[in-house]
Design an enzyme around this catalytic site. Structure first.
Site, mmCIF file in Angstrom:
data_model
loop_
_atom_site.group_PDB
_atom_site.id
_atom_site.type_symbol
_atom_site.label_atom_id
_atom_site.label_comp_id
_atom_site.label_asym_id
_atom_site.label_seq_id
_atom_site.Cartn_x
_atom_site.Cartn_y
_atom_site.Cartn_z
ATOM 1 N N ASN A 155 -35.007 10.421 21.358
ATOM 2 C CA ASN A 155 -36.187 10.515 22.226
ATOM 3 C C ASN A 155 -36.674 9.174 22.761
ATOM 4 O O ASN A 155 -37.146 9.091 23.892
ATOM 5 C CB ASN A 155 -37.319 11.230 21.489
ATOM 6 C CG ASN A 155 -37.830 10.425 20.334
ATOM 7 O OD1 ASN A 155 -37.057 9.989 19.482
ATOM 8 N ND2 ASN A 155 -39.108 10.183 20.299
ATOM 9 N N LYS A 178 -26.083 3.245 14.502
ATOM 10 C CA LYS A 178 -25.537 4.487 15.055
ATOM 11 C C LYS A 178 -26.619 5.185 15.879
ATOM 12 O O LYS A 178 -27.637 5.613 15.345
ATOM 13 C CB LYS A 178 -25.077 5.449 13.948
ATOM 14 C CG LYS A 178 -24.310 6.630 14.534
ATOM 15 C CD LYS A 178 -24.260 7.833 13.626
ATOM 16 C CE LYS A 178 -25.447 8.707 13.734
ATOM 17 N NZ LYS A 178 -25.661 9.350 15.051
ATOM 18 N N PRO A 179 -26.390 5.305 17.177
ATOM 19 C CA PRO A 179 -27.370 6.011 18.004
ATOM 20 C C PRO A 179 -27.129 7.523 17.990
ATOM 21 O O PRO A 179 -26.152 7.990 17.418
ATOM 22 C CB PRO A 179 -27.113 5.454 19.406
ATOM 23 C CG PRO A 179 -25.680 5.054 19.398
ATOM 24 C CD PRO A 179 -25.271 4.774 17.969
ATOM 25 N N GLU A 251 -38.582 7.161 9.117
ATOM 26 C CA GLU A 251 -39.604 7.466 10.132
ATOM 27 C C GLU A 251 -39.279 8.852 10.634
ATOM 28 O O GLU A 251 -38.320 9.036 11.385
ATOM 29 C CB GLU A 251 -39.532 6.453 11.281
ATOM 30 C CG GLU A 251 -39.867 5.030 10.885
ATOM 31 C CD GLU A 251 -41.349 4.828 10.617
ATOM 32 O OE1 GLU A 251 -42.153 5.744 10.874
ATOM 33 O OE2 GLU A 251 -41.699 3.743 10.135
ATOM 34 N N LEU A 252 -40.056 9.841 10.202
ATOM 35 C CA LEU A 252 -39.648 11.232 10.427
ATOM 36 C C LEU A 252 -40.560 11.962 11.411
ATOM 37 O O LEU A 252 -41.304 11.345 12.161
ATOM 38 C CB LEU A 252 -39.576 11.943 9.071
ATOM 39 C CG LEU A 252 -38.733 11.208 8.008
ATOM 40 C CD1 LEU A 252 -38.755 11.947 6.692
ATOM 41 C CD2 LEU A 252 -37.297 10.992 8.479
ATOM 42 N N GLU A 389 -43.440 21.373 14.842
ATOM 43 C CA GLU A 389 -43.342 20.260 15.792
ATOM 44 C C GLU A 389 -42.560 20.747 16.998
ATOM 45 O O GLU A 389 -41.352 20.965 16.918
ATOM 46 C CB GLU A 389 -42.622 19.069 15.150
ATOM 47 C CG GLU A 389 -42.549 17.881 16.075
ATOM 48 C CD GLU A 389 -41.633 16.764 15.597
ATOM 49 O OE1 GLU A 389 -40.656 17.022 14.889
ATOM 50 O OE2 GLU A 389 -41.908 15.601 15.976
HETATM 51 P P1 NAD Z 1 -32.258 14.130 14.177
HETATM 52 O O1 NAD Z 1 -32.803 14.006 12.802
HETATM 53 O O2 NAD Z 1 -31.587 15.375 14.555
HETATM 54 O O3 NAD Z 1 -31.183 12.970 14.466
HETATM 55 C C1 NAD Z 1 -31.522 11.609 14.283
HETATM 56 C C2 NAD Z 1 -30.246 10.827 14.014
HETATM 57 O O4 NAD Z 1 -29.705 11.214 12.758
HETATM 58 C C3 NAD Z 1 -29.153 11.026 15.042
HETATM 59 O O5 NAD Z 1 -28.558 9.770 15.312
HETATM 60 C C4 NAD Z 1 -28.185 11.967 14.330
HETATM 61 O O6 NAD Z 1 -26.872 11.847 14.805
HETATM 62 C C5 NAD Z 1 -28.310 11.482 12.894
HETATM 63 N N1 NAD Z 1 -27.947 12.455 11.852
HETATM 64 C C6 NAD Z 1 -27.928 13.805 11.939
HETATM 65 N N2 NAD Z 1 -27.589 14.332 10.738
HETATM 66 C C7 NAD Z 1 -27.405 13.302 9.876
HETATM 67 C C8 NAD Z 1 -27.073 13.193 8.496
HETATM 68 N N3 NAD Z 1 -26.849 14.264 7.732
HETATM 69 N N4 NAD Z 1 -27.011 11.970 7.952
HETATM 70 C C9 NAD Z 1 -27.256 10.862 8.685
HETATM 71 N N5 NAD Z 1 -27.560 10.887 9.997
HETATM 72 C C10 NAD Z 1 -27.646 12.095 10.590
HETATM 73 O O7 NAD Z 1 -33.479 13.803 15.144
HETATM 74 P P2 NAD Z 1 -33.518 13.845 16.741
HETATM 75 O O8 NAD Z 1 -33.469 15.273 17.177
HETATM 76 O O9 NAD Z 1 -32.547 12.867 17.293
HETATM 77 O O10 NAD Z 1 -34.987 13.244 16.996
HETATM 78 C C11 NAD Z 1 -36.136 14.030 17.016
HETATM 79 C C12 NAD Z 1 -36.918 13.889 15.703
HETATM 80 O O11 NAD Z 1 -37.148 12.520 15.414
HETATM 81 C C13 NAD Z 1 -38.300 14.513 15.812
HETATM 82 O O12 NAD Z 1 -38.583 15.226 14.625
HETATM 83 C C14 NAD Z 1 -39.228 13.321 15.930
HETATM 84 O O13 NAD Z 1 -40.548 13.534 15.494
HETATM 85 C C15 NAD Z 1 -38.522 12.315 15.080
HETATM 86 N N6 NAD Z 1 -38.940 10.954 15.442
HETATM 87 C C16 NAD Z 1 -39.707 10.248 14.550
HETATM 88 C C17 NAD Z 1 -40.165 8.978 14.893
HETATM 89 C C18 NAD Z 1 -41.010 8.156 13.945
HETATM 90 O O14 NAD Z 1 -41.201 6.979 14.206
HETATM 91 N N7 NAD Z 1 -41.509 8.713 12.868
HETATM 92 C C19 NAD Z 1 -39.819 8.441 16.122
HETATM 93 C C20 NAD Z 1 -39.036 9.195 17.000
HETATM 94 C C21 NAD Z 1 -38.594 10.450 16.640
#
Ligand code: NAD
Length: 495
Positions: A155, A178-179, A251-252, A389
């Site tokens: 995001n 890793k992005p 940071e979730l 969310e």
């Molecule tokens: P996501 O958790 O699906 O993915 C985030 C990253 O994790 C990606 O790079 C993905 O490839 C990787 N990933 C997926 N499974 C994994 C695993 N088992 N082990 C290690 N890495 C793995 O999140 P998203 O959909 O990319 O982002 C949206 C979420 O992120 C929302 O819940 C949002 O609130 C949260 N977010 C939090 C903050 C913060 O600062 N707290 C900031 C931005 C986004």
């Protein structure tokens, strides 16, 4: 030096100072025009992830002893390269993500902001302190932790990557980044640009999804995980980190409440513009954005009326490349469908659903992952649109009776990332202190309310640890106390 950044752009892994051509690439679509490809990202293998970790581990042996002056100079060169390409990088980010160009430029600014803060403060925050008094001497060191795995979401992909790279490397760690596959291009390019300024292996990048993420979070050689993403992924990461007791910053997700007190001035047009824009900034796909709006019952009707007026005026949905667009598409089809599912659930429950904003080009709109920003009125407090969310262009506006009720509703969540309180300032501050959140903003919300000089992060299931500010920088070091007490024996040991 300005690079030639053209789309479709093919990016590759950067490991141990070298570009590693992948066997296989995957396309990243442009969410505003899904039949157009923004670029191709490498489908790296677990073996390549291991190679990146090994090279970071090897590089750590000497990088941890490097001079702070050297680290700062290298980081400054990396920052300069980003600045030299700022406009083109914003265009690339907009194309692969879908966020409007003004928003992508804003993300570039925020990305640079914390890198520069980290550079300006590294010497002070990470310096060795020596204290001496009648009880003895202490040397307090801030030792680098080792190999850091950094994993970012789609995001706000660039800022959430550079905010990890800068403090980690300045503290003397090495890193594998890793992005997300949903926005991999700009992060990969920028990480390589910065990495080229450092010795081989200090900064590496690989691409992939959970398969690569699992390796980066379970490999024995990784000592720290800096993760931003969803709460569910955070749970998996904590478990993966447990076997070797890795240091984690998580940071979730957030389901941020915004409270509009009885003394909020609904006729304040500038404030109402801020409310609306912050609700739908990046199409509502920001962790730190108001996702549940609670309005005092005495101002509710007027609030809704003024909110709708502001929404019509300021929400211009369409082509992200146009300067006037304020809301772009949802980043990906699955997310679009999820938000639509929540709206459908609201419809089935009989809530009042209002689509807001203006679409200039219906054909363009229908072709991409667009939806109208949607406001849900009259929802139950435990409706899905309130309790989950949504992470997209939809928001519920609900009523509350008094201050205690507002605080109770705001805190009724397993999440606690950011929040905002709107109204007379002293009153708003008093309520802000009662909210369970890592950050609370007064009379503003979203990125506008971020101050990178102060810590940012979540409470409850929104995370562990902090980013930004001095506290965020200290997440990348282990404190190491060297004690030289005057009295070296326990006083009561029998002779
Ligand atoms: P996501 O958790 O699906 O993915 C985030 C990253 O994790 C990606 O790079 C993905 O490839 C990787 N990933 C997926 N499974 C994994 C695993 N088992 N082990 C290690 N890495 C793995 O999140 P998203 O959909 O990319 O982002 C949206 C979420 O992120 C929302 O819940 C949002 O609130 C949260 N977010 C939090 C903050 C913060 O600062 N707290 C900031 C931005 C986004």
């Amino acid at each position: 030096m300005a690079l030639k950044i053209e789309t479709p752009l093919t990016v590759n892994a950067y490991i141990n100072g070298e570009i590693v051509e992948a066997q296989d690439h995957a396309p990243r679509e442009n969410p505003a025009k899904p039949d157009e490809t923004a670029g191709y990202w490498p489908k790296n293998t677990v073996g390549e992830a291991k190679q990146a970790i090994d090279s970071a581990d090897e590089a750590f042996k000497s990088w941890k002893h490097s001079e702070m002056k050297d680290r700062i100079e290298r980081m400054q060169k990396g920052i300069q390269k980003i600045k030299d390409n700022q406009d083109d990088l914003a265009k690339l980010l907009s194309k692969e993500h879908g966020k409007p160009i003004y928003d992508a430029q804003g993300e570039l600014t925020v990305s640079l902001m914390f890198m520069e803060y980290a550079v300006e403060n590294a010497e002070r925050v990470y310096k060795e302190e020596v204290n001496e008094d009648e009880r003895g001497k202490n040397i307090l060191r801030h030792d680098p932790i080792g190999v850091v795995s950094a994993i970012s979401p789609w995001n706000y992909p660039l800022a959430l990557s550079t905010e990890k790279i800068a403090p980690a490397l300045l503290a003397g760690n090495t890193m594998v980044m890793k992005p997300s596959p949903m926005a991999p291009l700009t992060v990969t390019l920028v990480t390589q640009m910065v990495a080229e300024e450092f010795p081989d292996g200090v900064l590496n990048i690989v691409n992939g999804d959970a398969d690569i993420g699992i390796e980066l979070t379970s490999n024995d050689k990784v000592r720290k995980i800096a993760f931003t993403g969803g709460t569910n992924t955070g749970r998996h990461i904590m478990k993966a980190a447990a076997d070797t007791i890795k240091n984690v910053t998580l940071e979730l997700g957030g389901n941020d409440p915004a409270i509009f007190l009885d003394d909020f001035d609904v006729n304040d047009e500038a404030a109402m513009r801020r409310v609306v824009i912050s609700n739908f900034l990046t199409g509502g796909q920001i962790c730190m954005i108001a996702k549940r709006m609670y309005v005092h019952e005495s101002i509710y009707d007027q609030f809704v009326e003024k909110y709708m007026e502001a929404a019509e005026k300021w929400l211009r949905i369409g082509d992200p490349t146009l300067e006037e667009t304020t809301v772009g598409p949802v980043n990906n089809k699955a997310q679009l469908e999820f938000v639509q599912e929540l709206i459908e659930d609201s419809r089935q429950n009989g809530y009042d659903i209002r689509e807001v904003g203006n679409v200039a080009d219906e054909e363009f709109f229908n072709n991409g992952y667009f939806m109208y920003p949607t406001v849900v009125l009259g929802a139950d407090y435990d409706a899905r649109i309130v309790a989950e969310e949504q992470f997209g262009p939809a928001v519920a506006i609900l009523k509350f009776k008094d201050d205690d009720h507002a605080v109770e509703l705001a805190n009724d969540s397993e999440l606690g990332l950011t929040s905002s309180v709107w109204g007379e300032e002293a009153h708003a501050i008093e309520i802000a202190k009662r909210i369970e959140a890592g950050v609370t903003m007064v009379n503003t919300a979203a990125i506008q309310g971020l101050d990178i000089r102060y810590p940012f992060g979540g409470v409850k299931q929104s995370g562990i640890g902090r980013e930004y500010g001095e506290e965020g920088m200290l997440e990348y070091v282990d404190s190491h106390s060297i004690n030289i007490p005057k009295t070296k024996d326990l006083p009561h040991i029998p002779q």
